[in-house]
Design an enzyme around this catalytic site. Structure first.
Site, short mmCIF file in Angstrom:
data_model
loop_
_atom_site.label_atom_id
_atom_site.label_comp_id
_atom_site.label_asym_id
_atom_site.label_seq_id
_atom_site.Cartn_x
_atom_site.Cartn_y
_atom_site.Cartn_z
N HIS A 90 0.82 -1.22 0.00
CA HIS A 90 0.00 0.00 0.00
C HIS A 90 0.85 1.26 0.00
O HIS A 90 0.42 2.30 -0.50
CB HIS A 90 -0.91 0.04 1.23
CG HIS A 90 -1.92 -1.06 1.28
ND1 HIS A 90 -2.92 -1.20 0.35
CD2 HIS A 90 -2.10 -2.08 2.15
CE1 HIS A 90 -3.66 -2.25 0.64
NE2 HIS A 90 -3.19 -2.81 1.73
N THR A 235 -6.26 7.19 8.14
CA THR A 235 -6.79 7.35 6.78
C THR A 235 -6.81 6.03 6.01
O THR A 235 -7.00 6.02 4.79
CB THR A 235 -5.98 8.39 5.98
OG1 THR A 235 -4.64 7.91 5.80
CG2 THR A 235 -5.96 9.73 6.72
N THR A 236 -6.59 4.93 6.71
CA THR A 236 -6.76 3.60 6.14
C THR A 236 -7.58 2.77 7.13
O THR A 236 -7.63 3.09 8.32
CB THR A 236 -5.41 2.90 5.90
OG1 THR A 236 -4.71 2.80 7.13
CG2 THR A 236 -4.57 3.67 4.89
#
Length: 356
Positions: A90, A235-236
């Protein structure tokens, strides 16, 4: 049983529980066959919360606020010789060695506690008109770096802090295209010169050689007294609303060639060595982009902060190889060693919940 050993056992079990206490969920991502950012809330309920990140920072409505001086402890000291870099499929992520993790902290600047450094990572896109997670007045930057810290003043280990209000403090740094930035050379060289450009097999990592060690302070803007502050989330997934966000006002520069090295990274692992018979190489899947779209601010307040300038503080020698921590006692250092061993090797912990 010795009290310290009993405490160690209890914390160790708590860590193990945190590694396996979540239900299996579809793989999240940003494009392709994975569950994309717009749909994360369908499989991770927290991602549909009311205090999500990132946000657009509208400077007109930001409320000015003066904060106390920052205290960056050991930000001017070279990271230790266990510090490593990896590609988790990621993002590109830098993980501190046990010593750096146990001695590098931030406080002041309006933070409610002392926060220990946990990791840093980057967000980007295929072009320069996007990439940063936070935007300012609707405008994005090509790269954003997050330095993640956990509340070690109130919690024994990171998994206990990550689900707690204000349990994490993240420093966000915007990048703009400009001059080459030598502070990031060792990270970017590791991407281009090793297999870090591919997802690291078994979520292993590349340990920086002695000659490539750096200090975290060199990665920050020259002026850290101006910043934006608000309460938000990772934010994930799992998008826990546990983050005190600081986004520095001044972006730092990085050359186009340097930024391209982030874009030359892949979600898939490299070919095995040696290559087995009848091996079919998978399609190469560039990470491409890894930023979450901005979320509604709701009734939250964004502060335009001003902090008194303070000199960095060092509590350890500038050369840390082989040193023992002055900040923690022996049992805590031992505990941190176990925490980091499991923490850095667990795929679940890379996906969840430590990558704001």
């Amino acid at each position: 049983m010795d009290t310290n050993i009993s405490m160690l056992s209890t914390l160790f079990l708590a860590l193990l529980f945190s590694l396996h206490s979540t239900d299996a969920a579809p793989e999240w991502g940003y494009k392709g066959d994975s569950v994309v950012a717009e749909d994360w809330a369908t499989v991770h309920a927290n991602c549909g919360g009311e205090s999500q990140s990132p946000i657009n920072i509208d400077t007109y409505y930001a409320k000015e606020m003066e904060f106390d001086a920052w205290k960056f402890t050991n930000y001017d000291v070279l990271v230790d010789n266990e510090t490593s870099i990896m590609n988790n499929g990621h993002t590109i992520q830098v993980n501190p060695g046990t010593y750096t993790a146990g001695s590098t902290t931030i406080s002041g600047g309006g933070l409610p506690s002392v926060y220990s450094f946990l990791q840093l990572h980057f967000h980007w896109a295929e072009t320069n008109d996007a990439g940063s997670e936070h935007t300012r007045n609707g405008n994005a930057y090509p790269v954003e770096m997050h330095l993640v810290h956990w509340d070690s003043g109130n919690y024994a280990i990171p998994p206990l802090a990550v689900t707690s209000a204000k349990g994490l403090a993240v420093l966000g740094v915007w990048f703009e295209v400009g001059e080459e930035n030598p502070a990031f050379d060792s990270m970017l060289d590791a991407i281009s010169e090793t297999n870090v450009m591919y997802k690291t097999p078994n979520l292993g990592s590349y340990v920086f050689p002695e000659s490539a060690l750096f200090s975290l302070g060199d990665l920050l803007p020259a002026d850290t007294t101006k910043f934006y502050r608000y309460d938000g989330s990772l934010t994930t997934p799992n998008c826990y609303e546990s983050v005190v966000w600081t986004v520095f006002s001044d972006p730092i520069q990085m050359s186009e060639e340097q930024i391209e090295k982030f874009r030359a990274t892949f979600q898939n692992e490299p070919e095995p060595n040696p290559i087995p018979e009848n091996y079919t190489a998978p399609e190469e899947l560039p990470i491409g982009l890894n930023y979450r779209p901005v979320q509604d601010l709701g009734d939250r307040t964004v502060y335009k902060g001003f902090a008194t300038l303070s000199a960095p503080e060092s509590t350890v020698p500038s050369t840390t190889a082989g040193a023992t921590s002055r900040h923690f006692d022996t049992y805590t250092v031992f505990l941190l060693s176990i925490v980091h061993y499991i923490f850095w090797l667990s795929e679940d912990m890379y996906k969840f919940p430590y990558s704001p």
